[in-house]
Write an enzyme that holds these catalytic residues in place. Structure first.
Site, PDB file in Angstrom:
ATOM      1  CD  GLU A 126     -40.320  39.756  53.391  1.00  0.00           C
ATOM      2  OE1 GLU A 126     -39.859  40.592  54.167  1.00  0.00           O
ATOM      3  OE2 GLU A 126     -40.294  39.888  52.155  1.00  0.00           O
ATOM      4  CD  GLU A 233     -42.488  39.031  47.027  1.00  0.00           C
ATOM      5  OE1 GLU A 233     -41.382  39.599  47.105  1.00  0.00           O
ATOM      6  OE2 GLU A 233     -43.318  39.056  47.937  1.00  0.00           O
TER       7      GLU A 233
HETATM    8  O1  G3I Z   1     -44.455  56.103  46.557  1.00  0.00           O
HETATM    9  C1  G3I Z   1     -43.453  56.771  47.329  1.00  0.00           C
HETATM   10  C2  G3I Z   1     -43.222  58.151  46.814  1.00  0.00           C
HETATM   11  O2  G3I Z   1     -44.402  58.905  46.990  1.00  0.00           O
HETATM   12  C3  G3I Z   1     -42.045  58.775  47.566  1.00  0.00           C
HETATM   13  O3  G3I Z   1     -41.783  60.033  47.058  1.00  0.00           O
HETATM   14  C4  G3I Z   1     -40.818  57.885  47.427  1.00  0.00           C
HETATM   15  C5  G3I Z   1     -39.615  58.437  48.187  1.00  0.00           C
HETATM   16  O4  G3I Z   1     -38.949  57.433  48.910  1.00  0.00           O
HETATM   17  O5  G3I Z   1     -41.128  56.624  47.949  1.00  0.00           O
HETATM   18  C6  G3I Z   1     -42.175  55.980  47.252  1.00  0.00           C
HETATM   19  O6  G3I Z   1     -42.420  54.774  47.923  1.00  0.00           O
HETATM   20  C7  G3I Z   1     -41.494  53.738  47.687  1.00  0.00           C
HETATM   21  C8  G3I Z   1     -42.286  52.570  47.113  1.00  0.00           C
HETATM   22  O7  G3I Z   1     -41.454  51.436  47.000  1.00  0.00           O
HETATM   23  C9  G3I Z   1     -42.855  52.884  45.728  1.00  0.00           C
HETATM   24  O8  G3I Z   1     -41.824  53.177  44.841  1.00  0.00           O
HETATM   25  C10 G3I Z   1     -40.867  53.346  49.000  1.00  0.00           C
HETATM   26  O9  G3I Z   1     -40.001  54.374  49.451  1.00  0.00           O
HETATM   27  C11 G3I Z   1     -40.082  52.060  48.851  1.00  0.00           C
HETATM   28  O10 G3I Z   1     -39.674  51.609  50.147  1.00  0.00           O
HETATM   29  C12 G3I Z   1     -40.961  50.992  48.232  1.00  0.00           C
HETATM   30  O11 G3I Z   1     -40.185  49.822  48.083  1.00  0.00           O
HETATM   31  C13 G3I Z   1     -40.911  48.626  47.906  1.00  0.00           C
HETATM   32  C14 G3I Z   1     -40.569  47.648  49.026  1.00  0.00           C
HETATM   33  O12 G3I Z   1     -41.213  46.405  48.792  1.00  0.00           O
HETATM   34  C15 G3I Z   1     -41.028  48.174  50.375  1.00  0.00           C
HETATM   35  O13 G3I Z   1     -42.417  48.300  50.445  1.00  0.00           O
HETATM   36  C16 G3I Z   1     -40.535  48.030  46.546  1.00  0.00           C
HETATM   37  O14 G3I Z   1     -41.036  48.878  45.516  1.00  0.00           O
HETATM   38  C17 G3I Z   1     -41.145  46.632  46.396  1.00  0.00           C
HETATM   39  O15 G3I Z   1     -40.632  46.024  45.242  1.00  0.00           O
HETATM   40  C18 G3I Z   1     -40.775  45.781  47.599  1.00  0.00           C
HETATM   41  O16 G3I Z   1     -41.419  44.529  47.469  1.00  0.00           O
HETATM   42  C19 G3I Z   1     -41.076  43.544  48.445  1.00  0.00           C
HETATM   43  C20 G3I Z   1     -42.306  42.677  48.670  1.00  0.00           C
HETATM   44  O17 G3I Z   1     -43.410  43.478  49.023  1.00  0.00           O
HETATM   45  C21 G3I Z   1     -42.042  41.626  49.751  1.00  0.00           C
HETATM   46  N1  G3I Z   1     -40.881  40.845  49.423  1.00  0.00           N
HETATM   47  C22 G3I Z   1     -39.676  41.575  49.099  1.00  0.00           C
HETATM   48  C23 G3I Z   1     -39.941  42.599  47.999  1.00  0.00           C
HETATM   49  C24 G3I Z   1     -38.676  43.356  47.654  1.00  0.00           C
HETATM   50  O18 G3I Z   1     -38.244  44.121  48.730  1.00  0.00           O
END
Ligand code: G3I
Length: 335
Positions: A126, A233
């Site tokens: 991105e 994705e």
């Molecule tokens: O693992 C922690 C956990 O320990 C904590 O207690 C909890 C509280 O917020 O957060 C957990 O982490 C989260 C993680 O996902 C795992 O569930 C993060 O907050 C959350 O921000 C994260 O979101 C991910 C996001 O990317 C940001 O990294 C999504 O799962 C994931 O599907 C998303 O994927 C992205 C691709 O990498 C790039 N393209 C877009 C796509 C969708 O946003």
């Protein structure tokens, strides 16, 4: 198995390896996996020179045991980029070199660790702008520290660490002409500088009203630059929201709740069929992954707002949906 033309993948979290239904689904239908989160710098890059490889290694081990390939996602992303990369005073004369060195050290370590274990890397994720008149995502901390050159540094470091892994620029909305133009301008600039890049990753976070024609055009445009395509994705949201829903959560389509109309699921199945027909018609498409493996776990149940969404090929009970049958059997009549 979903398709023979290319590996078909899904994004997963290590915790899913402890869920029997997910493991069975992966073993039966998927030939590639992507780490939904645990190969990102936010997980691996604990601190300068400190790496947390264990969660990703769990996925690698599962993949190897089950003869499944692994796509690497991602070496660099503006979202959730650890702040230690940018520590220091930007006005110091040595700041730029310091940040560049941190980036190159990180990429060298990570690509070396997974050498021979992943077949492709989303080197940068991105990096193109969403704003008209701007090519690069200028709000990225990487852009703030290094200008657009960070993209070239990332690709060169990845290639130096692994001479054969496929290197990708990955982005969303490449099915839309404006965004595609920006992504491809970046690609052309890299090619003109001799930067090692193999392909474009099309995220394809689309919705039931998206036209497959835009995807066809995106694949063709990448081919004309001599590169290959991965779909990285894919998911097909039940909702087609206005931009405001993504920007500030307003104007979002109402939650269908538990009773999603069959007409919407049929529309989804039709688009999945059209899309896979397009993907199969391009020999440049070498990998297709969905962002999740079943509707039981999808980022779209909380983004852009909390609501029921069913964007994947298998339902929350891991059973094939009409979308699945539409993809694998051209003779099936979608209700
Ligand atoms: O693992 C922690 C956990 O320990 C904590 O207690 C909890 C509280 O917020 O957060 C957990 O982490 C989260 C993680 O996902 C795992 O569930 C993060 O907050 C959350 O921000 C994260 O979101 C991910 C996001 O990317 C940001 O990294 C999504 O799962 C994931 O599907 C998303 O994927 C992205 C691709 O990498 C790039 N393209 C877009 C796509 C969708 O946003």
């Amino acid at each position: 198995m979903l398709a023979a033309n290319f590996p078909v993948g899904g994004a997963i979290e290590p915790s899913q390896l402890g869920v029997a239904a997910d493991v069975a689904l992966l073993q039966k239908h998927f030939s590639s996996i992507t780490a939904e989160n645990v190969m990102k710098p936010v997980t691996i890059g604990t601190g300068p020179g400190i790496y947390n490889f264990a969660p990703a290694d769990q996925l690698i081990q599962f993949a190897q045991t089950n003869s499944i390939q692994v796509r690497g996602h991602t070496l660099l992303w503006h979202q959730t980029a650890p702040s230690w990369f940018f520590a220091g005073n930007p006005s110091d004369p040595g700041y730029r070199d310091l940040v560049r060195q941190r980036l190159e050290t990180y990429i060298t370590a990570v690509v070396t660790h997974f050498r021979g274990q992943v077949y492709a890397w989303d080197v940068v994720n991105e990096v193109a702008s969403d704003t008209a008149g701007q090519t690069y995502r200028e709000s990225s901390p990487w852009h703030a520290a290094l200008g657009p050159d960070y993209i070239e540094y990332a690709f060169r470091a990845a290639r130096a660490a692994d001479p054969t892994v496929l290197l990708f620029i990955n982005d969303y909305n490449t099915e839309h002409p404006d965004k595609r133009t920006r992504v491809l301008a970046i690609v052309q600039d890299l090619i003109s500088k001799g930067v090692p890049i193999d392909g474009v990753g099309h995220q394809l976070h689309i919705n039931v009203n998206t036209s497959a024609a835009g995807v066809d055009q995106a694949l063709t445009a990448v081919e004309s630059l001599g590169l290959i395509n991965h779909v990285t994705e894919l998911d097909v949201s039940l909702y087609s929201d206005p931009g405001s829903c993504y920007e500030n959560g307003t104007g979002c389509q109402a939650d269908y709740g538990a009773n999603v109309p069959q007409s919407v699921l049929s529309q989804q199945a039709t688009l999945y069929r059209q899309l896979f027909n397009v993907l199969r018609s391009h020999s440049s498409v070498r990998s297709v992954s969905t962002w999740g493996i079943s509707d039981n776990h999808t980022w779209l149940s909380t983004f852009p707002v909390n609501r029921i969404n069913r964007p994947l090929l298998f339902d929350s009970g891991r059973l094939p949906k009409w979308a699945f049958w539409a993809v694998v059997d051209a003779s099936i009549v979608i209700p």
